[in-house]
Scaffold this motif. Structure first.
Motif: not given
Length: 95
Positions: A48-59, A61-70
């Motif tokens: 019920x949430x898609x599209x969902x974006x996450x960024x992984x910046x470290x080794x 492998x922690x997923x950090x949520x990105x606010x959904x763009x318009x």
């Protein structure tokens, strides 16, 4: 740096966001598309949430949520949002 897009076939919002992400010139990220219909845990969490974006910046492998763009954001606006978010996340991770 990896950007993960949780999506599913036939989702017009997902397809639009993916197209814009792929049009970003000289991206500072690797885009990974994850189809939520391929795993029950992803489907249960994101159906019920898609599209969902996450960024992984470290080794780790922690997923950090990105606010959904318009959905109306242009490719340039999306690029600016991601650059701002990623630089803020890097600062927070360094602290």
């Amino acid at each position: 740096m990896r950007l993960i897009l949780y999506s599913k076939p036939g989702c017009h919002l997902c397809e639009g966001l993916q197209e814009k992400l792929e049009k970003i010139q000289n991206p500072s990220f690797e885009l990974e598309i994850r189809d939520i219909t391929t795993r029950e845990d992803w489907f249960g969490k994101y159906q019920y949430e898609i599209p969902v974006l996450y960024v992984i910046q470290d080794e780790a492998e922690v997923e950090h949520p990105v606010p959904r763009p318009s959905p109306r954001a242009s490719v340039k606006q999306l690029e600016q949002i991601l650059c701002k978010y990623m630089s803020n996340s890097e600062k927070n991770n360094a602290e």
